[in-house]
Design an enzyme around this catalytic site. Structure first.
Site, PDB file in Angstrom:
ATOM      1  N   THR A 165      56.442 -31.049   4.316  1.00  0.00           N
ATOM      2  CA  THR A 165      55.371 -31.167   3.337  1.00  0.00           C
ATOM      3  C   THR A 165      54.292 -32.093   3.884  1.00  0.00           C
ATOM      4  O   THR A 165      54.240 -32.346   5.091  1.00  0.00           O
ATOM      5  CB  THR A 165      55.938 -31.622   1.968  1.00  0.00           C
ATOM      6  OG1 THR A 165      54.907 -31.523   0.980  1.00  0.00           O
ATOM      7  CG2 THR A 165      56.464 -33.052   1.999  1.00  0.00           C
ATOM      8  N   ASN A 166      53.408 -32.589   3.038  1.00  0.00           N
ATOM      9  CA  ASN A 166      52.313 -33.452   3.494  1.00  0.00           C
ATOM     10  C   ASN A 166      52.027 -34.509   2.435  1.00  0.00           C
ATOM     11  O   ASN A 166      52.677 -34.541   1.390  1.00  0.00           O
ATOM     12  CB  ASN A 166      51.074 -32.592   3.806  1.00  0.00           C
ATOM     13  CG  ASN A 166      50.636 -31.795   2.604  1.00  0.00           C
ATOM     14  OD1 ASN A 166      50.249 -32.344   1.582  1.00  0.00           O
ATOM     15  ND2 ASN A 166      50.717 -30.472   2.702  1.00  0.00           N
ATOM     16  N   ASP A 167      51.043 -35.353   2.709  1.00  0.00           N
ATOM     17  CA  ASP A 167      50.773 -36.522   1.864  1.00  0.00           C
ATOM     18  C   ASP A 167      49.987 -36.230   0.586  1.00  0.00           C
ATOM     19  O   ASP A 167      49.675 -37.157  -0.158  1.00  0.00           O
ATOM     20  CB  ASP A 167      49.962 -37.553   2.658  1.00  0.00           C
ATOM     21  CG  ASP A 167      50.855 -38.412   3.531  1.00  0.00           C
ATOM     22  OD1 ASP A 167      52.029 -38.601   3.152  1.00  0.00           O
ATOM     23  OD2 ASP A 167      50.376 -38.881   4.572  1.00  0.00           O
ATOM     24  N   ARG A 212      53.788 -29.625  -4.704  1.00  0.00           N
ATOM     25  CA  ARG A 212      54.389 -30.934  -4.906  1.00  0.00           C
ATOM     26  C   ARG A 212      53.289 -31.934  -5.258  1.00  0.00           C
ATOM     27  O   ARG A 212      52.283 -32.008  -4.545  1.00  0.00           O
ATOM     28  CB  ARG A 212      55.050 -31.358  -3.601  1.00  0.00           C
ATOM     29  CG  ARG A 212      56.137 -32.398  -3.697  1.00  0.00           C
ATOM     30  CD  ARG A 212      56.574 -32.762  -2.285  1.00  0.00           C
ATOM     31  NE  ARG A 212      55.498 -33.468  -1.594  1.00  0.00           N
ATOM     32  CZ  ARG A 212      55.433 -34.782  -1.470  1.00  0.00           C
ATOM     33  NH1 ARG A 212      56.392 -35.532  -1.970  1.00  0.00           N
ATOM     34  NH2 ARG A 212      54.436 -35.346  -0.834  1.00  0.00           N
TER      35      ARG A 212
END
Ligand code: CTP
Ligand code: CA
Length: 226
Positions: free
Chosen positions: A33-35, A61
């Site tokens: 995933t990522n920030d 998310r």
């Protein structure tokens, strides 16, 4: 306070916002995933709502809760986001694609928890479908707004994305700057249209950026039936 309308500039408009980051599964308990926090996308959804729009948010998310008064569709992967977004695209007037979509996903998703073996692990990844580009290719009446997260040559890359994905506007942020980009409560954005730079905003809260952006979009909609 947000329980009354800011103004009715987007009354009768159907707005689709994507927010947050996608999650690309590796196995039942692990993912890439990522920030992205979803703060920018949710602020845009709220601003559109306050301007009277009918708002759908397709969210991956996120670290924060969605605003009240909007329809929320939860997804995990880029593929699920693509399906959710294309499903409502036809009945949408304005699309704002602020989600941070994974560019790659695992070629093989294990249905069992992966066991460790050996000293190194090489993951094989493949490209995801570019959702914004897909929407750009299928554009009929929609006003399409993309985001661009860059760390260098912001204008060059943003304009390239705008043209390649057939966007009406691109909201670029230099994520290497303090106060801009993923996860924080503030952002510094430059908005580009087909003619080049349209607006350069100073450091502002994401809520303020969202309001300015939706006002800008509302002002650039082509009046229909006139
Ligand atoms: N985007 C998308 N689908 C993808 C990848 C990106 O819809 N599979 C959208 C993002 O939601 C954003 C825009 O494309 O609105 C730009 O995303 P960005 O990551 O900045 O650009 P990319 O085109 O993916 O190029 P790169 O990551 O190589 O800079
Ligand atoms: Ca990308």
């Amino acid at each position: 306070v947000s329980w009354f309308s800011r103004n009715g500039k987007l009354a009768g408009k159907r707005v689709l916002v994507t927010a947050g980051g996608t999650m690309e599964r590796l196995d039942p308990v692990r993912y890439l995933t990522n920030d992205s926090s979803g703060k920018m996308g949710f602020a845009i959804a709220e601003a559109a709502r306050l301007m009277g729009a009918d708002v759908t948010v397709v969210a991956g998310r996120t670290a924060v809760s969605p605003p009240a008064g909007v329809r929320v569709v939860r997804v995990e992967s880029a593929q699920q986001m693509l399906e959710a977004v294309t499903g409502v695209y036809e009945e949408t007037d304005i699309v704002v694609k602020s989600a941070a979509v994974a560019d790659y996903r695992a070629v093989n998703v294990s249905d069992r928890k992966l066991k460790k073996s050996g000293e190194k692990l090489v993951l094989e990844l493949e490209r995801t479908t570019d959702i914004l580009e897909t929407l750009g290719e299928r554009k009929t009446h929609q006003f399409l707004v993309g985001f661009a997260a860059e760390t260098e040559q912001v204008e060059h890359y943003a304009m390239d994305k705008l043209r390649r994905k057939h966007c009406d506007l691109i909201v670029a942020n230099d994520v290497s700057k303090d106060g801009a980009g993923f996860n924080g409560d503030t952002n510094i954005v430059q908005v580009f249209g087909t003619e080049g730079l349209v607006e350069s905003l100073p450091l502002l809260s994401k809520r303020e950026v969202a309001i300015r952006l939706m006002e800008l979009i509302a002002g650039r909609l082509t009046p229909r039936g006139g």
